[in-house]
Enzyme design. Structure first.
Site, PDB file in Angstrom:
ATOM      1  N   GLY A  10       0.803  -1.218   0.000  1.00  0.00           N
ATOM      2  CA  GLY A  10       0.000   0.000   0.000  1.00  0.00           C
ATOM      3  C   GLY A  10       0.836   1.268   0.000  1.00  0.00           C
ATOM      4  O   GLY A  10       2.078   1.233   0.013  1.00  0.00           O
ATOM      5  N   VAL A  12       1.255   3.721   2.310  1.00  0.00           N
ATOM      6  CA  VAL A  12       2.072   3.985   3.500  1.00  0.00           C
ATOM      7  C   VAL A  12       3.221   2.987   3.584  1.00  0.00           C
ATOM      8  O   VAL A  12       4.364   3.361   3.876  1.00  0.00           O
ATOM      9  CB  VAL A  12       1.205   3.953   4.771  1.00  0.00           C
ATOM     10  CG1 VAL A  12       2.076   4.143   6.015  1.00  0.00           C
ATOM     11  CG2 VAL A  12       0.134   5.030   4.722  1.00  0.00           C
ATOM     12  N   ASP A  34       0.473 -13.057   5.695  1.00  0.00           N
ATOM     13  CA  ASP A  34      -0.942 -12.810   5.972  1.00  0.00           C
ATOM     14  C   ASP A  34      -1.070 -12.569   7.466  1.00  0.00           C
ATOM     15  O   ASP A  34      -0.923 -13.506   8.265  1.00  0.00           O
ATOM     16  CB  ASP A  34      -1.776 -14.014   5.540  1.00  0.00           C
ATOM     17  CG  ASP A  34      -3.263 -13.827   5.786  1.00  0.00           C
ATOM     18  OD1 ASP A  34      -3.654 -12.813   6.400  1.00  0.00           O
ATOM     19  OD2 ASP A  34      -4.050 -14.717   5.388  1.00  0.00           O
ATOM     20  N   ILE A  35      -1.315 -11.329   7.862  1.00  0.00           N
ATOM     21  CA  ILE A  35      -1.318 -11.010   9.293  1.00  0.00           C
ATOM     22  C   ILE A  35      -2.460 -11.677  10.045  1.00  0.00           C
ATOM     23  O   ILE A  35      -2.431 -11.737  11.277  1.00  0.00           O
ATOM     24  CB  ILE A  35      -1.340  -9.487   9.539  1.00  0.00           C
ATOM     25  CG1 ILE A  35      -2.669  -8.865   9.081  1.00  0.00           C
ATOM     26  CG2 ILE A  35      -0.164  -8.810   8.874  1.00  0.00           C
ATOM     27  CD1 ILE A  35      -2.848  -7.423   9.557  1.00  0.00           C
ATOM     28  N   TYR A 124     -15.874  -0.238   9.115  1.00  0.00           N
ATOM     29  CA  TYR A 124     -14.457   0.102   9.036  1.00  0.00           C
ATOM     30  C   TYR A 124     -14.016   0.830  10.308  1.00  0.00           C
ATOM     31  O   TYR A 124     -13.028   0.445  10.952  1.00  0.00           O
ATOM     32  CB  TYR A 124     -14.205   0.977   7.809  1.00  0.00           C
ATOM     33  CG  TYR A 124     -12.787   1.485   7.692  1.00  0.00           C
ATOM     34  CD1 TYR A 124     -11.789   0.690   7.142  1.00  0.00           C
ATOM     35  CD2 TYR A 124     -12.449   2.767   8.123  1.00  0.00           C
ATOM     36  CE1 TYR A 124     -10.482   1.161   7.023  1.00  0.00           C
ATOM     37  CE2 TYR A 124     -11.152   3.243   8.012  1.00  0.00           C
ATOM     38  CZ  TYR A 124     -10.176   2.441   7.461  1.00  0.00           C
ATOM     39  OH  TYR A 124      -8.891   2.906   7.364  1.00  0.00           O
ATOM     40  N   LYS A 128     -11.482  -0.526  13.193  1.00  0.00           N
ATOM     41  CA  LYS A 128     -10.230   0.204  13.433  1.00  0.00           C
ATOM     42  C   LYS A 128     -10.107   0.576  14.912  1.00  0.00           C
ATOM     43  O   LYS A 128      -9.015   0.498  15.489  1.00  0.00           O
ATOM     44  CB  LYS A 128     -10.159   1.459  12.571  1.00  0.00           C
ATOM     45  CG  LYS A 128     -10.017   1.211  11.082  1.00  0.00           C
ATOM     46  CD  LYS A 128      -8.791   0.391  10.724  1.00  0.00           C
ATOM     47  CE  LYS A 128      -7.523   1.187  10.781  1.00  0.00           C
ATOM     48  NZ  LYS A 128      -6.348   0.399  10.266  1.00  0.00           N
ATOM     49  N   TRP A 149      -7.245  10.607   5.176  1.00  0.00           N
ATOM     50  CA  TRP A 149      -7.230  10.994   3.763  1.00  0.00           C
ATOM     51  C   TRP A 149      -5.794  11.120   3.250  1.00  0.00           C
ATOM     52  O   TRP A 149      -5.361  12.184   2.788  1.00  0.00           O
ATOM     53  CB  TRP A 149      -7.983  12.313   3.577  1.00  0.00           C
ATOM     54  CG  TRP A 149      -9.465  12.228   3.726  1.00  0.00           C
ATOM     55  CD1 TRP A 149     -10.195  11.200   4.226  1.00  0.00           C
ATOM     56  CD2 TRP A 149     -10.428  13.244   3.350  1.00  0.00           C
ATOM     57  NE1 TRP A 149     -11.542  11.492   4.209  1.00  0.00           N
ATOM     58  CE2 TRP A 149     -11.703  12.742   3.676  1.00  0.00           C
ATOM     59  CE3 TRP A 149     -10.316  14.513   2.799  1.00  0.00           C
ATOM     60  CZ2 TRP A 149     -12.875  13.468   3.446  1.00  0.00           C
ATOM     61  CZ3 TRP A 149     -11.470  15.244   2.579  1.00  0.00           C
ATOM     62  CH2 TRP A 149     -12.740  14.729   2.893  1.00  0.00           C
TER      63      TRP A 149
END
Length: 284
Positions: A10, A12, A34-35, A124, A128, A149
């Protein structure tokens, strides 16, 4: 320093790998780690013995709404596995969270702080928030980074591509009634790396200064690239018909403040143009 980045494909994760490229970095994509597989996480952390573990694994907001079980696995169980494994070898752990832990119903105009109550309005955001709590319970050296964002090179999102699209004369739709902080990934990673260097733990918020909507972001992008604002079609969140409810107003306080989102966007646009420009002597 030995660095393990999970979810490295991704935006980040890619920027973290670039930032730490002078160190011993294991930047692992989902196919490599795969976490949600606790045994695989433990084996990988024990083998690599990192000094710091970054969790950058993501699942889309609407994907979470469609598959809450998968959302829980990626946003709650996976981070907990990583945090616990890091704790067992004495490594620091960094987990990225979101402005979507807040309900966005605030009308005071004051940005959310880390002390404000988190009341998510979609799957989501709920997962989180659960992930934040799971990580904090699993590691005494966990740094939980709420951001918002995020934009930068290599991500095919509205914020990351709108300047280029407008510069090419493409029409875009921009939501006018949803507001948040935006974050340039370069600034995000630099601030987080500084916090890691100092051994910080707990919850922090890392965003560029200022409040914007997709519309105001697009209009600033148009100004920077010299495009006509007539290319921007203003729409509402409701008209988009997205499966997951979005909180409408979630700007966050960053302490100490980073530069404004306008300054960050200007740098991003400039750097993107520099990379895209034909090199001297090329045939292009």
């Amino acid at each position: 320093m030995r660095v393990l980045i999970a979810g490295a494909a991704g935006l980040v994760g890619t920027e973290l790998a670039r930032f730490y490229n002078g160190d011993d970095v294991a930047a692992l994509r989902r196919r490599e780690l795969d976490i949600t597989d606790e045994n695989a996480v433990e084996a990988t952390v024990q083998r690599l013995q990192p000094d710091v573990v970054f969790n950058c694994a993501v699942i889309g907001v609407d994907d979470c709404e469609a598959d809450p079980g998968r959302a829980h696995a990626v946003n709650v169980s996976g981070p907990a596995h990583l945090a616990a494994a890091a704790q067992r070898i004495g490594a620091s752990f960094v987990h990225f969270s979101s402005n979507y832990v807040f309900d966005g119903r605030r009308t005071s105009g004051v940005p959310y702080t880390i002390d404000d109550e988190a009341l998510p309005v979609n799957v989501y955001g709920a997962t989180k928030l659960q992930g934040e709590r799971a990580v904090a319970g699993a590691s005494t050296r966990a740094l939980i980074v709420r951001t918002s964002w995020v934009f930068g090179a290599g991500k095919n999102s509205f914020l990351s591509t709108v300047a280029e699209r407008l510069s090419l004369g493409e029409r875009v739709q921009a939501i006018s009634d949803t507001f948040a902080s935006t974050t340039y990934v370069v600034d995000l990673v630099a601030r987080v790396a500084a916090l890691v260097e100092r051994g910080e733990a707990g919850t922090v918020q890392v965003v560029n200064e200022g409040v914007c909507s997709y519309e105001s972001f697009a209009r600033e992008a148009a100004r920077l690239v010299g495009a006509s604002e007539e290319l921007i079609e203003t729409v509402t969140e409701e008209s988009m018909g997205r499966p997951a409810t979005r909180p409408r107003w979630t700007p966050m306080e960053c302490v100490p403040p980073m530069r404004s989102w306008e300054e960050a966007l200007a740098e991003y646009v400039h750097d993107h143009r520099q990379r895209a420009a034909p090199r001297e002597g090329s045939r292009e």
